[in-house]
Scaffold this motif. Structure first.
Motif, PDB file in Angstrom:
ATOM      1  N   LEU A  66      38.346  -8.040  -7.386  1.00  0.00           N
ATOM      2  CA  LEU A  66      37.223  -8.164  -6.461  1.00  0.00           C
ATOM      3  C   LEU A  66      37.657  -8.591  -5.063  1.00  0.00           C
ATOM      4  O   LEU A  66      36.920  -8.371  -4.093  1.00  0.00           O
ATOM      5  CB  LEU A  66      36.185  -9.132  -7.021  1.00  0.00           C
ATOM      6  N   TYR A  77      27.970  -5.784  -4.743  1.00  0.00           N
ATOM      7  CA  TYR A  77      28.122  -5.678  -6.194  1.00  0.00           C
ATOM      8  C   TYR A  77      27.575  -6.918  -6.883  1.00  0.00           C
ATOM      9  O   TYR A  77      27.962  -8.039  -6.601  1.00  0.00           O
ATOM     10  CB  TYR A  77      29.587  -5.452  -6.598  1.00  0.00           C
ATOM     11  N   ASP A 122      28.647 -10.530  -5.243  1.00  0.00           N
ATOM     12  CA  ASP A 122      29.562 -10.425  -4.107  1.00  0.00           C
ATOM     13  C   ASP A 122      29.339 -11.573  -3.118  1.00  0.00           C
ATOM     14  O   ASP A 122      28.269 -12.186  -3.093  1.00  0.00           O
ATOM     15  CB  ASP A 122      29.396  -9.071  -3.410  1.00  0.00           C
TER      16      ASP A 122
END
Length: 493
Positions: A159, A166, A181
């Protein structure tokens, strides 16, 4: 705009996930899927079971044996798809399931990555073979290719390389992981059921159906881990994505249209915000003045503008403009989303199939239509025509959001910029008014929009202002056969 759901620690995990997805059906109608984790207490082995299909939740899971006999296990995740990246086909249906060096892994994603092309090209150059055309698969490959040993560190590593929006639910052999996120674009909530099972959902309306209690939101940048220890002790484990952002950027359009009014997102009730949108719209763009013998009527475009219309009417009457709310449009709930039809000549027919007018209400009246937004404008124009053909003397349009001038790269599949009516007509409200064929047109300002939302939060308004909070890759290629040109006045709620 997809809907995601996860549960850990319940003997009927897949059934609860089914109900959760049912409550989140408004977030995606193209396909749906559930993955469950079945654990053998004697051997310690785990097995991932899954079922996915194109269509609505009730159709894909209409055979009770799928839930009761196939999708066994005490943890599960589910996904309702609304496509932004990748065509509508079986290979793109989530959740995705893989088996890699650390065991089984399944993932469901709400949002849209903005550096998809760069990452996909890099992975392909390194030999990665993709099975789908979605951005979600990129996250899976980045996790699998990570050189980190610990699974959480692999997720953090993956990530740290992606940009954009997201909210994720990830299922492993022994954990349910929820991720949001660092910008916090999309909502994601944590809840607990009466028996102690933990649940994760895009919106709290899913908790109401399964009698779960809302605990809190998954925080921006948080990796929230739920496992057997969590069930036993109630102790949640939080980790953080190694990426600093200048500001958070919660999607303001979730409040305007997409979330259900009975949900709580970003710490605030959606209904409360929508009512305020309508109230401030009444201040900025009042309805025409009513008289004793000629009262103006206000109608909503069902269903997503219902609450804003109530706010508009309530405030109009407080301001001394004695308008009357009426039901002038009837919507069929048995027809699919009209924007799925790409042919322009079919769109007006589809609008007439979906909406019908109450002629006795509209005839010889001055009518104000309140809608939450205008995107492409095609449906709005067709609705105005229907209302005028039903005998309305005047038609005025009020919009509970600013003009949408820019495409969204974070999960709202707005059309190309040149297809947005406000962009095509250079933001000229008078030109938009003329094209819609109404006597007056008023949009809520960006300032009043932000005044309606929680003051302690920072919002993404890129679709109105062009101020994108993240770097944007070269515009992703969208093949014409993959595109769904959407108009936000066309609803499946």
């Amino acid at each position: 705009m997809c809907g995601i759901f996860g549960i850990y620690g319940h003997p009927q995990a897949s059934l609860i996930t089914y109900y959760g997805l049912y409550a989140l059906q408004h977030r995606g109608q193209e396909s749906t899927g559930i993955v469950s984790c079945e654990r053998d207490d004697l051997t310690g082995r785990t097995r991932f079971n899954y079922h996915k299909g194109i269509g609505l939740v009730a159709d894909v899971f209409k055979d009770e044996k799928i839930i009761n006999e196939h999708l066994k296990g005490d943890s599960a995740i589910g996904h309702n798809r609304y496509s932004t990246t990748g065509a509508l086909n079986k290979s793109n249906i989530q959740p995705f399931v893989v088996h890699y060096k650390n065991g089984n892994l399944a993932i469901a994603h709400n949002g849209n990555l903005t550096n998809t092309r760069t990452l996909r090209n890099k992975l392909q150059s390194e030999g990665t073979i993709f099975q789908s055309s979605t951005d979600t698969e990129i996250i899976l490959h980045l996790i699998a290719k990570s050189q980190k040993e610990d699974q959480i560190e692999q997720i953090k590593d993956a990530l740290s390389q992606v940009e954009g929006a997201y909210s994720l639910v990830i299922l492993t052999d022994d954990k349910l992981i929820a991720v949001r996120d660092p910008y916090g674009f999309r909502p994601l909530a944590l809840g607990i059921m009466p028996d102690g099972a933990y649940v994760i959902a895009s919106e709290t309306c899913a908790f109401d159906l399964i009698n779960a209690k809302y605990i809190r939101d998954v925080l921006p940048g948080e990796i929230l881990v739920i496992d057997d220890e969590t069930i036993a002790t109630g102790k949640l484990k939080s980790y953080w994505i190694d990426k600093k952002v200048e500001r958070q950027a919660f999607c303001i359009f979730e409040f305007i249209y997409f979330s259900r009014p009975d949900s709580k997102i970003f710490g605030e009730n959606v209904d409360k915000v929508r009512r305020k949108l309508g109230k401030l719209l009444a201040h900025e763009h009042p309805a025409p003045q009513s008289t004793e013998n000629d009262k103006v009527i206000v109608i909503n475009v069902p269903d997503s503008s219902n609450t804003a219309t109530l706010g508009f009417v309530t405030e109009s009457n407080k301001l001394g403009n004695n308008v009357k709310i009426e039901i002038g449009l009837i919507r069929s709930h048995y027809v699919g989303r009209t924007f799925i039809q790409p042919q322009q000549n079919m769109r007006e027919l589809k609008v007439k199939v979906k909406f019908n007018t109450v002629k006795g209400v509209l005839e010889n009246k001055r009518v104000v239509i309140v809608d939450d937004s205008i995107v492409r404008g095609t449906t709005s124009k067709a609705l105005v025509k229907l209302i005028k053909e039903s005998g309305a003397r005047e038609v005025h349009f009020r919009v509970a959001s600013p003009p949408i001038k820019f495409p969204c790269y974070y999960g709202m599949d707005f059309p190309k910029q040149e297809e947005l009516i406000a962009s095509r007509l250079n933001g000229d409200v008078e030109a938009i008014r003329q094209e819609l064929g109404v006597e007056s047109l008023g949009y809520l300002s960006v300032e009043k929009l932000l005044e309606s939302a929680p003051k302690n939060l920072s919002f993404c308004t890129a679709c109105f202002t062009g101020n994108y909070p993240t770097p944007i890759d070269e515009k992703p290629e969208k093949y014409e056969h993959e595109m769904h040109i959407k108009d936000a006045t066309e609803r499946f709620d």
